[in-house]
Design a protein around this motif. Structure first.
Motif, PDB file in Angstrom:
ATOM      1  N   LEU A 272       0.829  -1.208   0.000  1.00 22.49           N
ATOM      2  CA  LEU A 272       0.000   0.000   0.000  1.00 22.49           C
ATOM      3  C   LEU A 272       0.862   1.255   0.000  1.00 22.49           C
ATOM      4  O   LEU A 272       0.689   2.153  -0.832  1.00 22.49           O
ATOM      5  N   VAL A 273       1.811   1.327   0.937  1.00 22.30           N
ATOM      6  CA  VAL A 273       2.662   2.521   1.036  1.00 22.30           C
ATOM      7  C   VAL A 273       3.516   2.673  -0.215  1.00 22.30           C
ATOM      8  O   VAL A 273       3.682   3.795  -0.739  1.00 22.30           O
ATOM      9  N   PHE A 274       4.028   1.560  -0.736  1.00 29.10           N
ATOM     10  CA  PHE A 274       4.861   1.636  -1.937  1.00 29.10           C
ATOM     11  C   PHE A 274       4.073   2.210  -3.123  1.00 29.10           C
ATOM     12  O   PHE A 274       4.554   3.108  -3.817  1.00 29.10           O
ATOM     13  N   PHE A 275       2.867   1.715  -3.351  1.00 24.49           N
ATOM     14  CA  PHE A 275       2.087   2.192  -4.499  1.00 24.49           C
ATOM     15  C   PHE A 275       1.556   3.610  -4.272  1.00 24.49           C
ATOM     16  O   PHE A 275       1.398   4.375  -5.228  1.00 24.49           O
ATOM     17  N   LEU A 276       1.276   3.967  -3.013  1.00 22.76           N
ATOM     18  CA  LEU A 276       0.904   5.353  -2.714  1.00 22.76           C
ATOM     19  C   LEU A 276       2.040   6.302  -3.095  1.00 22.76           C
ATOM     20  O   LEU A 276       1.840   7.325  -3.753  1.00 22.76           O
ATOM     21  N   LEU A 277       3.245   5.962  -2.654  1.00 20.50           N
ATOM     22  CA  LEU A 277       4.411   6.804  -2.944  1.00 20.50           C
ATOM     23  C   LEU A 277       4.749   6.787  -4.426  1.00 20.50           C
ATOM     24  O   LEU A 277       5.195   7.801  -4.979  1.00 20.50           O
ATOM     25  N   LEU A 278       4.535   5.646  -5.084  1.00 18.80           N
ATOM     26  CA  LEU A 278       4.793   5.567  -6.519  1.00 18.80           C
ATOM     27  C   LEU A 278       3.862   6.502  -7.278  1.00 18.80           C
ATOM     28  O   LEU A 278       4.293   7.216  -8.203  1.00 18.80           O
ATOM     29  N   GLY A 279       2.585   6.521  -6.885  1.00 17.99           N
ATOM     30  CA  GLY A 279       1.648   7.448  -7.513  1.00 17.99           C
ATOM     31  C   GLY A 279       2.017   8.896  -7.258  1.00 17.99           C
ATOM     32  O   GLY A 279       1.955   9.738  -8.146  1.00 17.99           O
ATOM     33  N   LYS A 280       2.461   9.190  -6.013  1.00 21.71           N
ATOM     34  CA  LYS A 280       2.869  10.565  -5.682  1.00 21.71           C
ATOM     35  C   LYS A 280       4.116  10.967  -6.467  1.00 21.71           C
ATOM     36  O   LYS A 280       4.221  12.098  -6.955  1.00 21.71           O
ATOM     37  N   PHE A 281       5.062  10.028  -6.602  1.00 29.15           N
ATOM     38  CA  PHE A 281       6.279  10.305  -7.359  1.00 29.15           C
ATOM     39  C   PHE A 281       5.947  10.603  -8.827  1.00 29.15           C
ATOM     40  O   PHE A 281       6.483  11.538  -9.418  1.00 29.15           O
ATOM     41  N   PHE A 282       5.048   9.819  -9.389  1.00 25.51           N
ATOM     42  CA  PHE A 282       4.646  10.029 -10.785  1.00 25.51           C
ATOM     43  C   PHE A 282       4.019  11.397 -10.980  1.00 25.51           C
ATOM     44  O   PHE A 282       4.387  12.142 -11.898  1.00 25.51           O
ATOM     45  N   GLN A 283       3.075  11.761 -10.113  1.00 26.19           N
ATOM     46  CA  GLN A 283       2.398  13.042 -10.284  1.00 26.19           C
ATOM     47  C   GLN A 283       3.362  14.208 -10.052  1.00 26.19           C
ATOM     48  O   GLN A 283       3.278  15.245 -10.726  1.00 26.19           O
ATOM     49  N   GLN A 284       4.323  14.026  -9.096  1.00 26.75           N
ATOM     50  CA  GLN A 284       5.293  15.092  -8.843  1.00 26.75           C
ATOM     51  C   GLN A 284       6.202  15.308 -10.045  1.00 26.75           C
ATOM     52  O   GLN A 284       6.454  16.439 -10.451  1.00 26.75           O
ATOM     53  N   ARG A 285       6.678  14.215 -10.629  1.00 25.12           N
ATOM     54  CA  ARG A 285       7.553  14.314 -11.801  1.00 25.12           C
ATOM     55  C   ARG A 285       6.822  14.926 -12.983  1.00 25.12           C
ATOM     56  O   ARG A 285       7.370  15.783 -13.685  1.00 25.12           O
ATOM     57  N   THR A 286       5.578  14.499 -13.181  1.00 24.07           N
ATOM     58  CA  THR A 286       4.818  15.008 -14.320  1.00 24.07           C
ATOM     59  C   THR A 286       4.516  16.484 -14.147  1.00 24.07           C
ATOM     60  O   THR A 286       4.690  17.289 -15.070  1.00 24.07           O
ATOM     61  N   TYR A 287       4.077  16.875 -12.946  1.00 25.17           N
ATOM     62  CA  TYR A 287       3.717  18.271 -12.739  1.00 25.17           C
ATOM     63  C   TYR A 287       4.945  19.166 -12.728  1.00 25.17           C
ATOM     64  O   TYR A 287       4.902  20.306 -13.185  1.00 25.17           O
ATOM     65  N   SER A 288       6.073  18.636 -12.249  1.00 25.33           N
ATOM     66  CA  SER A 288       7.319  19.407 -12.311  1.00 25.33           C
ATOM     67  C   SER A 288       7.710  19.668 -13.755  1.00 25.33           C
ATOM     68  O   SER A 288       8.222  20.731 -14.097  1.00 25.33           O
ATOM     69  N   PHE A 289       7.467  18.678 -14.626  1.00 26.78           N
ATOM     70  CA  PHE A 289       7.761  18.856 -16.049  1.00 26.78           C
ATOM     71  C   PHE A 289       6.912  19.976 -16.629  1.00 26.78           C
ATOM     72  O   PHE A 289       7.400  20.844 -17.354  1.00 26.78           O
ATOM     73  N   LEU A 290       5.618  19.986 -16.281  1.00 25.42           N
ATOM     74  CA  LEU A 290       4.742  21.042 -16.775  1.00 25.42           C
ATOM     75  C   LEU A 290       5.190  22.401 -16.241  1.00 25.42           C
ATOM     76  O   LEU A 290       5.217  23.392 -16.966  1.00 25.42           O
ATOM     77  N   SER A 291       5.536  22.445 -14.948  1.00 25.59           N
ATOM     78  CA  SER A 291       5.968  23.702 -14.350  1.00 25.59           C
ATOM     79  C   SER A 291       7.253  24.196 -14.991  1.00 25.59           C
ATOM     80  O   SER A 291       7.442  25.391 -15.198  1.00 25.59           O
ATOM     81  N   PHE A 292       8.168  23.259 -15.326  1.00 27.02           N
ATOM     82  CA  PHE A 292       9.426  23.660 -15.960  1.00 27.02           C
ATOM     83  C   PHE A 292       9.138  24.345 -17.293  1.00 27.02           C
ATOM     84  O   PHE A 292       9.693  25.401 -17.607  1.00 27.02           O
ATOM     85  N   GLU A 293       8.280  23.758 -18.098  1.00 28.87           N
ATOM     86  CA  GLU A 293       7.970  24.360 -19.395  1.00 28.87           C
ATOM     87  C   GLU A 293       7.308  25.721 -19.194  1.00 28.87           C
ATOM     88  O   GLU A 293       7.565  26.663 -19.916  1.00 28.87           O
ATOM     89  N   ARG A 294       6.445  25.808 -18.175  1.00 31.38           N
ATOM     90  CA  ARG A 294       5.723  27.050 -17.971  1.00 31.38           C
ATOM     91  C   ARG A 294       6.663  28.153 -17.472  1.00 31.38           C
ATOM     92  O   ARG A 294       6.524  29.308 -17.850  1.00 31.38           O
ATOM     93  N   ASP A 295       7.640  27.788 -16.627  1.00 35.33           N
ATOM     94  CA  ASP A 295       8.504  28.789 -16.033  1.00 35.33           C
ATOM     95  C   ASP A 295       9.614  29.268 -16.960  1.00 35.33           C
ATOM     96  O   ASP A 295       9.976  30.426 -16.954  1.00 35.33           O
ATOM     97  N   TYR A 296      10.140  28.347 -17.785  1.00 30.63           N
ATOM     98  CA  TYR A 296      11.356  28.690 -18.502  1.00 30.63           C
ATOM     99  C   TYR A 296      11.205  28.718 -20.029  1.00 30.63           C
ATOM    100  O   TYR A 296      12.068  29.225 -20.712  1.00 30.63           O
ATOM    101  N   LYS A 297      10.154  28.170 -20.564  1.00 31.29           N
ATOM    102  CA  LYS A 297      10.003  28.144 -22.014  1.00 31.29           C
ATOM    103  C   LYS A 297       8.898  29.060 -22.510  1.00 31.29           C
ATOM    104  O   LYS A 297       8.935  29.515 -23.638  1.00 31.29           O
ATOM    105  N   SER A 298       7.892  29.307 -21.665  1.00 30.35           N
ATOM    106  CA  SER A 298       6.794  30.181 -22.075  1.00 30.35           C
ATOM    107  C   SER A 298       7.105  31.616 -21.667  1.00 30.35           C
ATOM    108  O   SER A 298       6.517  32.150 -20.742  1.00 30.35           O
ATOM    109  N   TYR A 299       8.053  32.216 -22.354  1.00 32.96           N
ATOM    110  CA  TYR A 299       8.456  33.578 -22.007  1.00 32.96           C
ATOM    111  C   TYR A 299       7.360  34.562 -22.367  1.00 32.96           C
ATOM    112  O   TYR A 299       6.659  34.415 -23.343  1.00 32.96           O
ATOM    113  N   PHE A 300       7.261  35.585 -21.539  1.00 33.52           N
ATOM    114  CA  PHE A 300       6.325  36.649 -21.869  1.00 33.52           C
ATOM    115  C   PHE A 300       6.785  37.334 -23.158  1.00 33.52           C
ATOM    116  O   PHE A 300       7.974  37.438 -23.426  1.00 33.52           O
TER     117      PHE A 300
END
Length: 795
Positions: A272-300
């Motif tokens: 249970l704990v392993f799959f909970l953390l695996l899901g959290k790790f996946f969402q963190q990595r994915t959302y960090s990727f989106l945030s990276f593109e938003r912060d550094y590639k989508s220039y005003f």
């Protein structure tokens, strides 16, 4: 609070506890902090949450290094005259009491004017008077009240984000334990009696217990901490049912092996704990990727004018192309994009974007200027002393000073649902467990844990941030830059669109210009050229581009009168450019085109007639928008082009001319009073008030520095004909989120059926939960990508 618990920090008090003011404290430090708060009328800090504080650290001499100017300069974001600004990371920030006390630092120290907390990042941004209080004293104050900041000079110098490796460590430990517990459970699974002898059974079971301890007390600790804080604050957060499930599994399994009732559920627990953390790790990595593109590639789409080294050629460049040593031209009302040195001209800098103080600061040649200041006088020339930090401009754009909206705020769908989710799930879990205790007690623990796990709202919580985050990223790639994801949700709700005319539906880069009147002398035309050079108005830029080249001169005086015109003075000569009334001219008979009038030394000279060139696709975009929205054009120009506009715009379009900035703002207010949701599309200059008043303000950028914190979005002028598509994608995005909610509810209903009836083991539920989260993320990402293809096809 019980008698043996510290009133300030909540820690247990030993025999040396201190009684003061009918309260118990664990040390003199906590008592001192309580005394400070009480003496400064801040005792309601303890009303927001019981024992919210932390034991203050011993700080004598600890922060002496902050008195070193070279070190302090690396930490300070802004430093000008009497004002300094610094952002500090405070690890102890954890509740509403922390936010409240940190945003009321001015009551403890009057020389601190503003302190703003960013709760998700655990930072506080402090503005203080450096003539009366030093940086060291500010940091010492924070430490004294139990909010010691974490300071790393390396982080500040590189600007790099710290990668939190804690989740990776926890995931590794949980995975290691899960694998070993499963291996030790194999004999029991396959009932291998030849191997599973009496002398090995207890050894294997206690080994599984040992492997589960670091999983429960380290890998899963965040769920317990979050649940505890929620209960202490009387809030039922989404981690409470997860923590209950883990605790129930651990307690039941431990009891079983102690009394030799069975092997327990350590495999289900660690899985249970392993799959909970695996899901959290996946969402963190994915959302960090989106945030990276938003912060550094989508220039005003912010540009600035760079002056060549021979001082003869001017070229517009993107701000992220600025290099150290570049000489830049900053016109009236332009934002200074980088820290720099003033080279030429007299500067009056409005730092309200940074400090909130609106009184302009006068600067002379050789003075240092900071990014975020706005020039409020004639054009100046500066030399960059560092490259631009685009993330800093993002911070300026998102400053709380500019986030207040006159329109009614909205509550998104996720927030509405989450209020009731935990209560419903806990009720179902208790009722189902009670039923099975009566019917078959052996299944009760399975049912309880399975319900709590299968109904985890992770999938529900992920839908909105991933869907809107992906749309935000794609919009940025197509030159439509939004302040945050809430703007997308607001765009989906609008029913009225208001357009400015000049510089918005007309282009500032083309169109014929004719002069009518007395010829200008070379001296008058030179003064006209240099006065226009300081202005950012679309008509000023068009007129400046067609005039002959003259030597660049620094004006003795320059003034811009909002909605009227501009004036410039050099030596004894004075020129005024703007409306007929402003320059003192007579009303002209030609009203078919937009006109700019000229007077020199109080003598009316004539006017320039602009044959406006409308942007490509104006007619088609208005026809498309008229099907779903109420359209209005608010123009500050005369009605000379009303007949022409009436011919090619939809009949329902409202046309209003001679509108001053206040008229535009009041018109938007009148629509909002009728409960209409309004989008204002303007050029970001004279329309700042209207952009801020509207539900969503969109500034059109024509390759000039018209950055405005009053707006919610910046649209590159080349993408003007895509407005209808952007609005359609925003609406589709909300529909996608709602459909993902429906899928989540269906998943929960089906899963709960099997869990309540005792047909679903906790380990299967733990596997299905992250899979459901991943499926929701893939679902919303795939559909938003398909929806956004409309932009690519029409571009």
């Amino acid at each position: 609070m019980v008698e043996s618990t510290c009133f300030h920090c909540g820690n247990d008090c030993d025999k040396n506890s201190i009684n003061y003011d009918q309260k118990t404290f664990c040390c003199n430090g906590c008592k001192t902090v309580y005394d400070i708060f009480s003496n400064h009328d801040l005792s309601c800090y303890y009303d927001l949450q019981s024992a919210p504080g932390a034991i203050p650290k011993e700080i004598e001499g600890k922060y002496d290094y902050l008195d070193t100017p070279a070190i302090a300069e690396k930490l300070i974001e802004f430093d000008d005259d009497n004002t300094q600004i610094i952002t500090l990371y405070i690890p102890h920030i954890h509740c509403s009491s922390c936010i409240w006390i940190l945003e009321n630092l001015h009551k403890l120290q009057p020389e601190i004017s503003v302190s703003q907390v960013n709760f998700p990042k655990k930072t506080v941004r402090i503005t203080f008077n450096n003539k009366s209080i030093s940086l060291k004293e500010v940091v010492s104050l924070l430490s004294t009240i139990g909010y010691e900041p974490y300071i790393s000079l390396e982080d500040y110098s590189t600007g790099a984000q710290q990668i939190n490796r804690s989740l990776i460590y926890k995931l590794g430990i949980a995975g290691f334990a899960f694998g070993n517990v499963m291996f030790l459970s194999f004999p029991e699974y396959f009932e291998v009696s030849e191997f599973w002898l009496e002398r090995y059974k207890h050894t294997f079971r206690w080994l599984m217990f040992a492997f589960s301890i670091p999983v429960v007390f380290y890998a899963a600790q965040e769920y317990f901490i979050s649940a505890y804080k929620g209960l202490r604050s009387r809030i039922l957060n989404i981690d409470i049912p997860i923590a209950l499930g883990i605790l129930a599994l651990f307690m039941r399994s431990t009891i079983e092996i102690i009394f030799d009732w069975g092997t327990g559920f350590f495999d289900s627990l660690t899985g249970l704990v392993f799959f909970l953390l695996l899901g959290k790790f996946f969402q963190q990595r994915t959302y960090s990727f989106l945030s990276f593109e938003r912060d550094y590639k989508s220039y005003f789409p912010i540009a600035v004018t760079r002056i060549s080294k021979d001082n003869k050629k001017e070229k517009s460049i993107q701000v992220y192309d600025i290099k150290k040593g570049d000489r830049l031209l900053i016109r009236n009302r332009e934002l200074i994009p980088v820290d720099c040195i003033l080279i030429k001209g007299d500067a009056q800098i409005d730092y309200s974007f940074v400090t909130g103080e609106r009184e302009p600061v006068v600067k002379q040649s050789g003075d240092k200027l900071f990014a975020g200041g706005k020039q409020m006088n004639a054009a100046i020339e500066i030399e960059a002393i560092k490259s631009v930090e685009q993330s800093y401009l993002t911070q300026l754009w998102s400053n709380d000073i500019f986030t207040s909206k006159a329109s009614v705020s909205f509550t998104n769908l996720t927030d509405t649902i989450s209020k009731y989710f935990t209560i419903v799930i806990l009720s179902i879990a208790i009722l189902a467990t009670t039923f099975w205790i009566i019917v078959d007690a052996t299944k009760a623990i399975h049912v309880f844990t399975a319900v709590l796990i299968i109904a985890c709202p992770c999938a529900l919580a992920l839908a909105r941030p991933f869907a809107l985050g992906n749309i935000l990223r794609i919009f940025g790639k197509h030159k439509f830059y939004l302040k945050n994801t809430d703007v997308i949700e607001q765009l989906a709700q609008i029913d009225s669109i208001i357009f400015d005319k000049t510089g918005t539906i007309t282009t500032a880069t083309s169109g014929a210009i004719q002069y009518h009147g007395m010829p200008l002398t070379p001296e008058e035309e030179s003064l006209l050229k240099n006065t226009l050079r300081a202005s950012n108005h679309p008509l000023s830029r068009k007129l400046y581009a067609i005039l002959d080249q003259y030597d660049i001169m620094t004006l003795d005086d320059y003034q811009e009168y909002l909605g009227k015109g501009i004036s410039g003075t050099l030596d004894q000569d004075h020129i005024k450019i703007g409306s007929s009334d402003f320059v003192g001219g007579t009303t002209i008979t030609e009203k078919l085109n937009t006109s700019v009038h000229i007077s020199a030394n109080n003598t009316y000279k004539g006017h320039y007639s602009f044959h406006n060139q409308y942007r490509n696709g104006v007619q088609s975009i208005f026809e498309a928008l008229s099907k779903d929205y109420e359209l209005t054009i608010l123009s500050g120009d005369n009605d000379g082009e009303k007949e022409y506009l009436t011919k090619f715009l939809p009949e329902e379009t409202t046309l209003l001319f001679n509108q001053k900035p206040n008229n535009k703002l009041n018109y938007i207010k009148s629509l909002q009073q009728k409960n209409q949701k309004v989008v204002m599309v303007g050029d970001g200059l004279n329309d700042a008030g209207a952009l801020k008043q509207s539900n969503v303000g969109i500034a059109i950028s024509e390759n000039v520095n018209v950055f405005s914190p009053a707006c919610d979005a910046i649209l590159d002028a080349s993408k003007f004909d895509q407005i209808s598509t952007y609005l359609t994608v925003s609406k589709n995005g909300i529909r996608i989120i709602k459909s993902s909610f429906v899928l989540s509810f269906i998943y929960n209903i089906i899963g709960l059926f099997f869990a309540v009836t005792g047909q679903l083991s906790p380990i299967i539920a733990a596997i299905l939960m992250p899979l459901s989260s991943i499926s929701v993320v893939l679902y919303v990402t795939l559909l938003t990508n398909i929806s956004c293809k409309k932009i690519s096809k029409s571009t």
